[in-house]
Design an enzyme around this catalytic site. Structure first.
Site, PDB file in Angstrom:
ATOM      1  N   ASP A  13      30.047  39.242  39.016  1.00 50.99           N
ATOM      2  CA  ASP A  13      28.962  39.734  39.866  1.00 50.99           C
ATOM      3  C   ASP A  13      27.662  39.968  39.103  1.00 50.99           C
ATOM      4  OD1 ASP A  13      30.760  39.695  41.982  1.00 50.99           O
ATOM      5  OD2 ASP A  13      31.403  41.753  41.594  1.00 50.99           O
ATOM      6  N   LYS A  16      25.248  35.242  39.109  1.00 56.38           N
ATOM      7  CA  LYS A  16      25.339  33.808  38.779  1.00 56.38           C
ATOM      8  C   LYS A  16      24.778  32.938  39.902  1.00 56.38           C
ATOM      9  CE  LYS A  16      29.751  34.525  38.244  1.00 56.38           C
ATOM     10  NZ  LYS A  16      29.881  35.986  38.204  1.00 56.38           N
ATOM     11  N   GLY A  40      32.272  35.574  44.844  1.00 60.21           N
ATOM     12  CA  GLY A  40      31.312  35.784  45.923  1.00 60.21           C
ATOM     13  C   GLY A  40      29.944  35.709  45.294  1.00 60.21           C
ATOM     14  N   HIS A  41      29.255  34.608  45.504  1.00 59.10           N
ATOM     15  CA  HIS A  41      27.952  34.393  44.859  1.00 59.10           C
ATOM     16  C   HIS A  41      26.859  34.501  45.915  1.00 59.10           C
ATOM     17  CE1 HIS A  41      30.081  31.948  41.447  1.00 59.10           C
ATOM     18  NE2 HIS A  41      30.494  33.195  41.546  1.00 59.10           N
ATOM     19  N   GLN A 222      33.546  34.559  38.226  1.00 51.48           N
ATOM     20  CA  GLN A 222      34.027  35.767  37.517  1.00 51.48           C
ATOM     21  C   GLN A 222      33.187  35.983  36.252  1.00 51.48           C
ATOM     22  OE1 GLN A 222      36.840  33.441  38.730  1.00 51.48           O
ATOM     23  NE2 GLN A 222      36.244  34.568  40.526  1.00 51.48           N
TER      24      GLN A 222
HETATM   25  P1  GDP Z   1      27.633  36.589  41.253  1.00 51.03           P
HETATM   26  O1  GDP Z   1      29.032  36.730  41.733  1.00 51.03           O
HETATM   27  O2  GDP Z   1      27.543  36.570  39.766  1.00 51.03           O
HETATM   28  O3  GDP Z   1      26.910  35.417  41.865  1.00 51.03           O
HETATM   29  O4  GDP Z   1      26.876  37.906  41.713  1.00 51.03           O
HETATM   30  P2  GDP Z   1      26.980  38.604  43.183  1.00 51.03           P
HETATM   31  O5  GDP Z   1      26.226  37.768  44.140  1.00 51.03           O
HETATM   32  O6  GDP Z   1      28.381  38.939  43.499  1.00 51.03           O
HETATM   33  O7  GDP Z   1      26.271  39.981  42.883  1.00 51.03           O
HETATM   34  C1  GDP Z   1      24.960  40.076  42.496  1.00 51.03           C
HETATM   35  C2  GDP Z   1      24.178  40.875  43.552  1.00 51.03           C
HETATM   36  O8  GDP Z   1      22.941  41.267  43.020  1.00 51.03           O
HETATM   37  C3  GDP Z   1      23.837  40.061  44.797  1.00 51.03           C
HETATM   38  O9  GDP Z   1      23.829  40.912  45.898  1.00 51.03           O
HETATM   39  C4  GDP Z   1      22.438  39.541  44.500  1.00 51.03           C
HETATM   40  O10 GDP Z   1      21.683  39.291  45.688  1.00 51.03           O
HETATM   41  C5  GDP Z   1      21.857  40.699  43.747  1.00 51.03           C
HETATM   42  N1  GDP Z   1      20.866  40.356  42.718  1.00 51.03           N
HETATM   43  C6  GDP Z   1      20.818  39.269  41.914  1.00 51.03           C
HETATM   44  N2  GDP Z   1      19.805  39.394  41.027  1.00 51.03           N
HETATM   45  C7  GDP Z   1      19.210  40.565  41.276  1.00 51.03           C
HETATM   46  C8  GDP Z   1      18.128  41.277  40.666  1.00 51.03           C
HETATM   47  O11 GDP Z   1      17.520  40.846  39.689  1.00 51.03           O
HETATM   48  N3  GDP Z   1      17.808  42.484  41.193  1.00 51.03           N
HETATM   49  C9  GDP Z   1      18.464  43.025  42.255  1.00 51.03           C
HETATM   50  N4  GDP Z   1      18.087  44.206  42.706  1.00 51.03           N
HETATM   51  N5  GDP Z   1      19.500  42.389  42.840  1.00 51.03           N
HETATM   52  C10 GDP Z   1      19.872  41.185  42.350  1.00 51.03           C
HETATM   53  P1  IMO Z   2      32.301  36.501  40.958  1.00 50.11           P
HETATM   54  O1  IMO Z   2      32.403  35.016  40.750  1.00 50.11           O
HETATM   55  C1  IMO Z   2      34.007  40.460  40.202  1.00 50.11           C
HETATM   56  C2  IMO Z   2      38.355  40.707  39.809  1.00 50.11           C
HETATM   57  C3  IMO Z   2      39.106  41.445  40.901  1.00 50.11           C
HETATM   58  C4  IMO Z   2      40.295  41.970  40.092  1.00 50.11           C
HETATM   59  C5  IMO Z   2      40.574  40.837  39.129  1.00 50.11           C
HETATM   60  C6  IMO Z   2      41.670  39.883  39.565  1.00 50.11           C
HETATM   61  O2  IMO Z   2      31.752  36.885  42.285  1.00 50.11           O
HETATM   62  O3  IMO Z   2      31.642  37.160  39.812  1.00 50.11           O
HETATM   63  P2  IMO Z   2      41.822  37.966  41.407  1.00 50.11           P
HETATM   64  O4  IMO Z   2      41.622  38.015  42.892  1.00 50.11           O
HETATM   65  O5  IMO Z   2      40.923  37.016  40.704  1.00 50.11           O
HETATM   66  O6  IMO Z   2      43.253  37.762  41.024  1.00 50.11           O
HETATM   67  O7  IMO Z   2      41.441  39.459  40.901  1.00 50.11           O
HETATM   68  O8  IMO Z   2      39.360  40.121  38.999  1.00 50.11           O
HETATM   69  N1  IMO Z   2      37.478  39.616  40.291  1.00 50.11           N
HETATM   70  C7  IMO Z   2      36.145  39.692  40.336  1.00 50.11           C
HETATM   71  N2  IMO Z   2      35.318  40.720  40.073  1.00 50.11           N
HETATM   72  N3  IMO Z   2      33.494  39.258  40.546  1.00 50.11           N
HETATM   73  C8  IMO Z   2      34.315  38.214  40.795  1.00 50.11           C
HETATM   74  O9  IMO Z   2      33.857  36.964  41.032  1.00 50.11           O
HETATM   75  C9  IMO Z   2      35.711  38.416  40.742  1.00 50.11           C
HETATM   76  N4  IMO Z   2      36.781  37.619  40.944  1.00 50.11           N
HETATM   77  C10 IMO Z   2      37.856  38.367  40.643  1.00 50.11           C
HETATM   78  O10 IMO Z   2      38.334  42.482  41.435  1.00 50.11           O
HETATM   79  O11 IMO Z   2      39.892  43.085  39.336  1.00 50.11           O
HETATM   80 MG    MG Z   3      30.171  37.996  42.946  1.00 48.26          MG
END
Ligand code: GDP
Ligand code: IMO
Ligand code: MG
Length: 423
Positions: A13, A16, A40-41, A222
């Site tokens: 999270d 990416k 979840g991106h 991840q």
């Molecule tokens: P990912 O899994 O690595 O793609 O990251 P996620 O999408 O799960 O989580 C990142 C969250 O932070 C999302 O809700 C993005 O919209 C938000 N986000 C990304 N970059 C920034 C930033 O620079 N500032 C803020 N406030 N939010 C951001």
């Molecule tokens: P993105 O790509 C954050 C965590 C789960 C759990 C562990 C194992 O959005 O960054 P799994 O379902 O993979 O067997 O769970 O890994 N986990 C993540 N945490 N971002 C993710 O993906 C994750 N994918 C798995 O919360 O601790």
């Molecule tokens: Mg994510």
């Protein structure tokens, strides 16, 4: 041409999806190499927000080819849901997306096994996303898996039933009483939908494209601390989330890897169970969670929050061969008087800087350096020149500690809230 890789350096999270979308115009092809719908991106642009799970984050920038590689595990039902929503919003997905025939399929019973395994672990549960990731990779490694390419053969249903029956026996032995008839119908409908996509030998497509001079960005899911080998085992996911995973997950030779973008938040989060040395249980942790909207994109769970951990980051940079760093969510710290960074761990009175075999909370005390906050709204800034001095000092401090340049700084969730430092 070399292939660049972008991956998370923390517990996922990091942002990416946002950055892959920003960088996509520089590339011809974007490819996912591991993980599945546990990812979840989130992407934001033109006032809209999208969450991608299995489809690469290059899908919104005009006409780029997106590939789901052999290292990915695919849930047909969730894929169909995600893909149809994109098609409905006008994306010509069938033209843009290619899927490896070697990608393994998540069966409905894999999801049930994920839940049953967690239940059986009781208090020691991993806190998985419940998407069947562990059981699907387990079947892959134990050579019991079902690959997408099999869906093109006549005896696919027999193979499916064999795998399902094995899972059902296992579930019954765990005290479960599974009924998958409804899910199974949905699953086979979704398989037919999947078959309307171009199913390819992605290793050939990738290597031929590079030979023709096309550029490729590999998108990680991840993060490094969730890697099955190098993460906080057993509280990890079931794939190799590190640069090496791009080699096995796409059929890329190691000497094909070019730049490695390592992405991290200006602080740190974790979702699910497992150790987290810099976790904050106080008002500061809550403030980061509120300001950063730190709730999971897949499960909606609260993300645990804490200060940036440079011991862990240095380790992640080493394992991945990171050449460029990307710092995300800097704006979340805009209102803080002081910012802390963990520069070492104290273990039984001894100061260590190498990420240890175990990071169980009880034995580790983080050693912090305190830096002044910038107390300025960064979110509307467009160029590096506008950045306040205290923020630049924070960047410089991190670059020196991490011995790697920070080439992109993100100051908000939107595509446009991005400052590229190395032009
Ligand atoms: P990912 O899994 O690595 O793609 O990251 P996620 O999408 O799960 O989580 C990142 C969250 O932070 C999302 O809700 C993005 O919209 C938000 N986000 C990304 N970059 C920034 C930033 O620079 N500032 C803020 N406030 N939010 C951001
Ligand atoms: P993105 O790509 C954050 C965590 C789960 C759990 C562990 C194992 O959005 O960054 P799994 O379902 O993979 O067997 O769970 O890994 N986990 C993540 N945490 N971002 C993710 O993906 C994750 N994918 C798995 O919360 O601790
Ligand atoms: Mg994510």
């Amino acid at each position: 041409m070399k292939a660049d890789v972008l991956l998370g350096l923390q517990w996922g999270d990091e942002g990416k999806g946002k950055v892959v979308d920003v960088l996509t115009p520089n590339y011809d092809i974007i490819a996912r190499f591991q993980g599945g719908p546990n990812a979840g991106h989130t992407l934001e642009f033109e006032g809209k927000k999208y969450v991608l799970r299995s489809i690469p984050s290059g899908i919104f920038q005009n006409g780029r080819v997106n590939v789901i590689g052999n290292g990915v595990v695919l849930d047909p039902i969730l894929f169909m849901e995600e893909a149809k929503a994109l098609e409905d919003s006008g994306i010509p997905l069938k033209k843009l997306l290619k899927i490896s025939k070697k990608a393994h399929l998540i069966l409905p019973t894999h999801r049930l096994l994920d839940a049953a395994n967690e239940k059986a672990k009781g208090g020691a549960k991993i806190g998985t996303t419940g998407k069947g990731i562990g059981p699907t990779y387990t079947d892959k490694i134990s050579r019991n898996g079902l690959r997408l390419g099999e869906s093109l053969s006549d005896n696919f249903r027999t193979k499916y039933e064999l795998a399902r029956d094995k899972h059902i026996k296992q579930l019954i032995s765990m005290g479960e009483n599974p009924d998958v008839s409804e899910l199974e119908k949905q699953w086979f409908d979704a398989i037919e939908y999947l078959k309307s996509f171009e199913l390819i030998d992605s290793e050939f497509f990738i290597n031929k494209s590079l030979k023709e001079g096309k550029s490729l960005l590999c998108e990680g899911a991840q993060g490094t601390l969730l890697d099955v080998d190098f993460g906080s085992y057993p509280f990890v996911t079931s794939s190799n989330t590190v640069t090496a995973g791009a080699c096995t997950g796409l059929g890329l030779a190691p000497n094909r890897i070019g730049d490695v973008y390592g992405i991290f938040k200006a602080y740190c989060t974790r979702v699910g169970s497992g150790p987290f040395p810099t976790e904050l249980f106080d008002e500061t942790g809550k403030k980061i969670r509120d300001l950063g909207h730190e709730y999971g994109a897949v499960t909606g769970r609260e993300r645990r929050c804490g200060w940036i951990d440079l011991v862990a980051l240095k380790y992640a940079i080493m394992i991945n061969g990171v050449t460029k760093l990307i710092m995300m969510k800097s704006d979340v710290l805009d209102s803080f008087d002081e910012i802390k960074a963990c520069v070492a761990y104290e273990v039984n009175g001894e100061r260590i800087v190498d990420f240890p075999y175990s990071i169980e909370e009880a034995s580790i005390k983080p050693v912090y350096v305190t830096l002044p906050g910038w107390k300025t709204d960064l979110t509307k800034m467009k160029t590096e020149d506008e950045l306040p001095t205290a923020f630049r000092n924070y960047i410089q401090f991190l670059e020196k500690e991490l011995e790697t340049p920070i080439s992109i700084v993100s100051i908000g969730p939107d595509r446009t809230q991005t400052i590229i430092r190395d032009k």
